[in-house]
Enzyme design. Sequence first.
Site, mmCIF file in Angstrom:
data_model
loop_
_atom_site.group_PDB
_atom_site.id
_atom_site.type_symbol
_atom_site.label_atom_id
_atom_site.label_comp_id
_atom_site.label_asym_id
_atom_site.label_seq_id
_atom_site.Cartn_x
_atom_site.Cartn_y
_atom_site.Cartn_z
ATOM 1 N N ILE A 82 0.886 -1.163 0.000
ATOM 2 C CA ILE A 82 0.000 0.000 0.000
ATOM 3 C C ILE A 82 0.919 1.206 0.000
ATOM 4 O O ILE A 82 1.811 1.317 0.851
ATOM 5 C CB ILE A 82 -0.929 0.047 1.228
ATOM 6 N N VAL A 84 0.901 5.590 -0.555
ATOM 7 C CA VAL A 84 0.138 6.831 -0.712
ATOM 8 C C VAL A 84 1.120 7.988 -0.871
ATOM 9 O O VAL A 84 2.105 8.083 -0.122
ATOM 10 C CB VAL A 84 -0.782 7.070 0.504
ATOM 11 N N GLU A 115 3.087 -7.830 5.999
ATOM 12 C CA GLU A 115 4.283 -7.429 6.733
ATOM 13 C C GLU A 115 4.318 -5.911 6.739
ATOM 14 O O GLU A 115 3.930 -5.268 5.756
ATOM 15 C CB GLU A 115 5.574 -7.951 6.091
ATOM 16 N N ASN A 120 6.827 1.760 11.600
ATOM 17 C CA ASN A 120 5.771 2.459 10.872
ATOM 18 C C ASN A 120 4.493 2.484 11.710
ATOM 19 O O ASN A 120 3.515 1.787 11.432
ATOM 20 C CB ASN A 120 5.528 1.791 9.510
ATOM 21 N N TYR A 127 -3.736 -0.859 10.472
ATOM 22 C CA TYR A 127 -3.996 -2.296 10.360
ATOM 23 C C TYR A 127 -4.700 -2.827 11.600
ATOM 24 O O TYR A 127 -5.643 -3.611 11.498
ATOM 25 C CB TYR A 127 -2.698 -3.058 10.101
#
Length: 175
Positions: A82, A84, A115, A120, A127
């Site tokens: 993912i 952005v 993962e 982060n 998540y």
Amino acid sequence: MSAVTEYLIAPMTLPDIDRCVELEHLLFPEDDPWQAVSFRSELAGGHNRYITARTADGVMVGYAGIALLGDDAHPEAEVHTIGVDPECHRGGIGTLLLEALLATAAERGGPVFLEVRTDNAPAIAMYAKHGFHIIGLRKNYYHPSGADAYTMRRPELTAAADEWAARGRQDEVLS
């Protein structure tokens, strides 16, 4: 970017790859960002689903991908990426992309794995908000930085993801 509140979530296409590579280099410069060949390979994989998020004027501001693994009796999925645009962080785009991936996985059922770098915190929180739990630690997972990663797992998907999928996630404007 300006305060855009609506995004179009749509399947990734080959012409999107250059922008994905550009974003990869902005987002992951110390961890071997994906090159165009990697994205082409992922798009060619029949078990992979890759999507983009675009502003109302067509600018790609995010991308995401998932692998649908296992078989009908034992399905599972793995979030591959993912990303952005840094100018759009904290605007909800990552959440929209994750929800779209989870809706895709919900079509088959089963757990979802991923993962994430241990440092982060925003991604880990996102998540966790979506039902993922840390189940393991992968030392020196990212290269060449040597950063560690948590393996996270989400059990069978919830009705919320099913509802989002039922609304028709492809080519839908989300706000």
